[in-house]
Every structure is written in structure tokens, then in C-alpha cells.
Design a protein around this motif. Structure first.
Motif, PDB file in Angstrom:
ATOM      1  N   LEU A 126       0.780  -1.419  -0.022  1.00 22.91           N
ATOM      2  CA  LEU A 126       0.110   0.172  -0.037  1.00 22.91           C
ATOM      3  C   LEU A 126       0.687   1.302   0.057  1.00 22.91           C
ATOM      4  N   GLN A 127       0.145   2.564  -0.367  1.00 25.76           N
ATOM      5  CA  GLN A 127       1.087   3.631  -0.230  1.00 25.76           C
ATOM      6  C   GLN A 127       1.427   3.957   1.108  1.00 25.76           C
ATOM      7  N   LYS A 128       2.378   4.774   1.278  1.00 24.22           N
ATOM      8  CA  LYS A 128       2.915   5.121   2.464  1.00 24.22           C
ATOM      9  C   LYS A 128       1.918   5.558   3.713  1.00 24.22           C
ATOM     10  N   HIS A 129       1.050   6.479   3.302  1.00 21.33           N
ATOM     11  CA  HIS A 129       0.058   7.118   4.417  1.00 21.33           C
ATOM     12  C   HIS A 129      -1.353   6.692   4.109  1.00 21.33           C
ATOM     13  N   PHE A 130      -2.069   6.623   5.132  1.00 19.91           N
ATOM     14  CA  PHE A 130      -3.563   6.462   4.857  1.00 19.91           C
ATOM     15  C   PHE A 130      -4.082   8.139   4.511  1.00 19.91           C
ATOM     16  N   PRO A 131      -4.689   8.096   3.344  1.00 22.66           N
ATOM     17  CA  PRO A 131      -4.731   9.624   2.965  1.00 22.66           C
ATOM     18  C   PRO A 131      -6.259  10.162   3.219  1.00 22.66           C
ATOM     19  N   TYR A 132      -6.983   9.365   3.810  1.00 28.02           N
ATOM     20  CA  TYR A 132      -8.514   9.744   3.920  1.00 28.02           C
ATOM     21  C   TYR A 132      -8.977  10.293   5.409  1.00 28.02           C
ATOM     22  N   ARG A 133     -10.105  11.232   5.379  1.00 21.65           N
ATOM     23  CA  ARG A 133     -10.494  11.817   6.721  1.00 21.65           C
ATOM     24  C   ARG A 133     -11.784  11.198   6.838  1.00 21.65           C
ATOM     25  N   PRO A 261       1.727  -6.632  -4.085  1.00 24.88           N
ATOM     26  CA  PRO A 261       1.799  -5.333  -4.734  1.00 24.88           C
ATOM     27  C   PRO A 261       1.487  -5.098  -6.029  1.00 24.88           C
ATOM     28  N   ASP A 262       1.705  -5.939  -7.094  1.00 28.69           N
ATOM     29  CA  ASP A 262       1.310  -6.079  -8.566  1.00 28.69           C
ATOM     30  C   ASP A 262      -0.173  -5.966  -8.533  1.00 28.69           C
ATOM     31  N   LEU A 263      -0.718  -6.624  -7.781  1.00 29.14           N
ATOM     32  CA  LEU A 263      -2.326  -6.759  -8.061  1.00 29.14           C
ATOM     33  C   LEU A 263      -2.810  -5.351  -7.283  1.00 29.14           C
ATOM     34  N   ILE A 264      -2.292  -5.042  -6.317  1.00 27.93           N
ATOM     35  CA  ILE A 264      -2.935  -3.851  -5.656  1.00 27.93           C
ATOM     36  C   ILE A 264      -2.622  -2.578  -6.651  1.00 27.93           C
ATOM     37  N   SER A 265      -1.577  -2.679  -7.285  1.00 24.15           N
ATOM     38  CA  SER A 265      -1.233  -1.352  -8.337  1.00 24.15           C
ATOM     39  C   SER A 265      -1.964  -1.237  -9.531  1.00 24.15           C
ATOM     40  N   GLN A 266      -2.966  -2.302  -9.705  1.00 25.36           N
ATOM     41  CA  GLN A 266      -3.843  -2.127 -10.820  1.00 25.36           C
ATOM     42  C   GLN A 266      -5.278  -1.535 -10.053  1.00 25.36           C
ATOM     43  N   MET A 267      -5.396  -1.428  -8.845  1.00 29.41           N
ATOM     44  CA  MET A 267      -6.439  -0.829  -8.188  1.00 29.41           C
ATOM     45  C   MET A 267      -6.431   0.569  -8.080  1.00 29.41           C
ATOM     46  N   PRO A 268      -7.749   1.405  -7.967  1.00 31.96           N
ATOM     47  CA  PRO A 268      -7.570   2.880  -8.146  1.00 31.96           C
ATOM     48  C   PRO A 268      -6.773   3.456  -6.722  1.00 31.96           C
ATOM     49  N   LYS A 269      -6.215   4.539  -7.122  1.00 33.43           N
ATOM     50  CA  LYS A 269      -5.481   5.392  -6.163  1.00 33.43           C
ATOM     51  C   LYS A 269      -6.300   6.719  -5.703  1.00 33.43           C
ATOM     52  N   PRO A 270      -6.384   6.754  -4.342  1.00 33.70           N
ATOM     53  CA  PRO A 270      -7.298   7.950  -3.871  1.00 33.70           C
ATOM     54  C   PRO A 270      -7.129   9.129  -4.579  1.00 33.70           C
ATOM     55  N   VAL A 271      -8.339   9.918  -4.973  1.00 29.91           N
ATOM     56  CA  VAL A 271      -8.462  11.195  -5.461  1.00 29.91           C
ATOM     57  C   VAL A 271      -9.292  11.832  -4.453  1.00 29.91           C
ATOM     58  N   LEU A 272      -8.577  12.910  -3.698  1.00 29.68           N
ATOM     59  CA  LEU A 272      -9.169  13.443  -2.618  1.00 29.68           C
ATOM     60  C   LEU A 272      -9.621  14.654  -3.034  1.00 29.68           C
ATOM     61  N   SER A 273     -10.573  15.522  -2.653  1.00 27.35           N
ATOM     62  CA  SER A 273     -10.911  16.945  -2.508  1.00 27.35           C
ATOM     63  C   SER A 273      -9.931  17.725  -1.424  1.00 27.35           C
ATOM     64  N   PRO A 274      -9.617  18.673  -1.774  1.00 26.06           N
ATOM     65  CA  PRO A 274      -8.581  19.529  -0.687  1.00 26.06           C
ATOM     66  C   PRO A 274      -9.568  19.984   0.665  1.00 26.06           C
ATOM     67  N   PRO A 275      -8.835  19.721   1.758  1.00 21.96           N
ATOM     68  CA  PRO A 275      -9.598  20.146   2.898  1.00 21.96           C
ATOM     69  C   PRO A 275     -10.213  21.439   2.853  1.00 21.96           C
ATOM     70  N   LYS A 276     -11.255  21.635   3.548  1.00 20.64           N
ATOM     71  CA  LYS A 276     -12.145  22.775   3.579  1.00 20.64           C
ATOM     72  C   LYS A 276     -11.729  23.588   5.083  1.00 20.64           C
TER      73      LYS A 276
END
Length: 276
Positions: A126-133, A261-276
Motif C-alpha cells: 500500500l502507499q505510505k500514508h492513509f490519505p483519508y479523513r 503489490p502488483d495486484l494492488i497497483s492495478q486498483m484505483p488510487k485515492p483522489v481526494l478533495s482539498p480540506p475545507k
């Protein structure tokens, strides 16, 4: 869990035959070739482990973790792996399962922190940091529930497992019963990595788990005892045992850290809206 499984949405909508499962997965993932099916199975096993790790980090009850795992599997039964990034879906499944099973909201901040710990544990894939809120989990919660047609009550095999254990023959001493319960409970958890939760009712999965656990401890007579009980379809139980044993053989055939890792790389990456 109280209620009647046979009248529930779990039984009516989510107990399927093998052909229906194959068709749904083909529609969602275009899986047909055996090699693609093996990759699909490896990825689902990893996602089950991911969901369990978040639940354990949150100190959730096993029933909540199992409910969340089934939510995740049901979602990907109907949707492509490209629909939702796996860490977000696993976190949301734990959050929703906690609401349904405990009727209370899990603290979103604590859940996000737990996901950060788990994300770091699986940094090889997985990517290094959990990017979600928290707001991302809340948004995904409705999407998950809607995808499941708001059919959120899940019946698990844990209660019938304990019930059957109490009725075992007298020659099963207390020490063996304790070991058998621990082992069969683990087998039940492992069965979530297979399709048996989509194919068979919970009480049959409980029986199969007891038999697999007893055989592993050198007792081969439990199936004979169950033959004398009414309402036990031993053909189905034998099929469940085969699914579980096949799973144990399957996980010996690949290296998770090399292949996932190769299978996960084919899954979508997070696209987040900027924090308000």
C-alpha cells in the motif's frame, strides 16, 4: 443473533449457487480464465486480511470484523475492484459493521489512526500514508450500504458452533472441548476467505468447522456423530470442508509480499478533495 435466518435478506439475497457467483464476478471483473480467477482469489484473501487487521487494531469484536469482511466481499461481488480503493472500503466496512452490530458510531478519528497503523504494516503493498479523513469514510458508507441494497444483517456461524459444541458426545473431555472450540473458531474465521459464506447457511459452516478442527486434532469420528442428527446436510458439510481445506492448500502456493503489490497497483488510487 436473534431472528430467523431462513426469512432474512441474508438467506434470500446472499445465499447463491456457484453459477450465480461466477456470473456476478464475470459481470463485475470480467473473470473467466483460471489464472485470472487465482489472482482474484489472492486479492480477496489479502483484502480480508486487511479488513481483519483494521478491526483488530480497533479492538473490535470478532463478529464486527466478520460482518465487515462479508460487507467487503459482497461489495466486490457486485462491483469492480476499480470502484473503491481497498483501504477506504475496508475502513468503511468496519465502521458500518460497528454501527449495525453495536448500534453506536465508532469514533472516526480513532478509526483513521488505526488505519494509519495498518497501512504502515502493509507498506510493501500500500502507499505510505492513509490519505483519508472521516468525511471520506462517511461518504463511502452510504455508497457501500446502497451497493448492498441496505441488506446489512449478517448471520454468522459462531452461535451454532457453541451450541453444537455443548452437545458433543461425553467422551470429548473438557480439555479437548476447549481446544476444539479455539481451533474451530479459527477455522470459521479462515472460512471467510472462501466462498462458503455465499453458498451455505451458517449452521452448516459451523458443523464443517468443527469437523475440520477435530480432524486436525486427530479425531475422525465427529462426522459420524453428526450423521445421527436431524437437519444436518452432510453432503453440504463435506463440500464446505473441501472448500476450507482447498483454501489451506491454496495459501501455500504464493508469496503474499511478492505477488500482492502488483495486484494492488492495478486498483484505483485515492483522489481526494482539498480540506475545507
Amino acid at each position: 443473533m436473534a431472528g430467523n435466518f431462513w426469512k432474512s435478506s441474508h438467506n434470500k439475497d446472499w445465499i447463491l449457487d456457484r453459477q450465480a457467483i461466477i456470473l456476478r464476478r464475470y459481470e463485475a471483473h470480467q473473470i473467466f480464465e483460471p489464472a485470472l480467477e487465482a489472482q482474484h482469489q489472492k486479492l480477496l484473501i489479502f483484502l480480508c486480511e486487511l479488513t481483519q487487521s483494521i478491526g483488530i487494531q480497533m479492538k473490535s469484536k470478532q463478529q464486527i470484523i466478520s460482518t465487515a469482511t462479508i460487507y467487503m466481499k459482497r461489495f466486490y461481488m457486485r462491483n469492480s475492484f476499480k470502484a473503491v480503493e481497498p483501504m477506504l472500503l475496508s475502513a468503511t466496512a468496519i465502521y458500518l459493521a460497528s454501527k449495525v452490530d453495536q448500534f453506536e458510531n465508532m469514533p472516526l478519528g480513532v478509526l483513521v489512526n488505526a488505519c494509519c497503523v495498518v497501512q504502515d504494516r502493509y507498506k510493501y503493498a500500500l502507499q505510505k500514508h492513509f490519505p483519508y479523513r472521516g468525511l471520506d469514510i462517511l461518504s463511502c458508507e452510504f455508497y457501500l450500504a446502497e451497493s448492498l441494497d441496505f441488506s446489512l444483517i449478517v448471520y454468522h456461524p459462531y452461535r451454532p458452533l457453541v451450541t453444537y459444541l455443548n452437545y458433543l458426545p461425553d467422551d470429548y473431555d473438557d480439555g479437548f472441548r476447549t481446544r476444539l472450540l479455539t481451533s474451530a473458531w479459527t477455522v470459521l474465521n479462515d472460512s471467510l476467505r472462501t466462498d462458503v459464506c455465499f453458498l451455505f447457511p451458517p449452521h452448516q459452516i459451523a458443523v464443517a468447522s468443527l469437523i475440520v478442527a477435530a480432524v486436525a486434532q486427530g479425531r475422525n469420528d465427529l462426522q459420524t456423530w453428526f450423521m445421527e442428527m436431524e437437519g444436518i446436510d452432510l453432503m453440504n458439510v463435506s463440500e464446505i470442508c473441501a472448500y476450507i481445506n482447498d483454501y489451506y492448500d491454496f495459501i501455500k502456493t504464493y508469496n503474499q509480499e511478492e505477488e500482492i503489490p502488483d495486484l494492488i497497483s492495478q486498483m484505483p488510487k485515492p483522489v481526494l478533495s482539498p480540506p475545507k
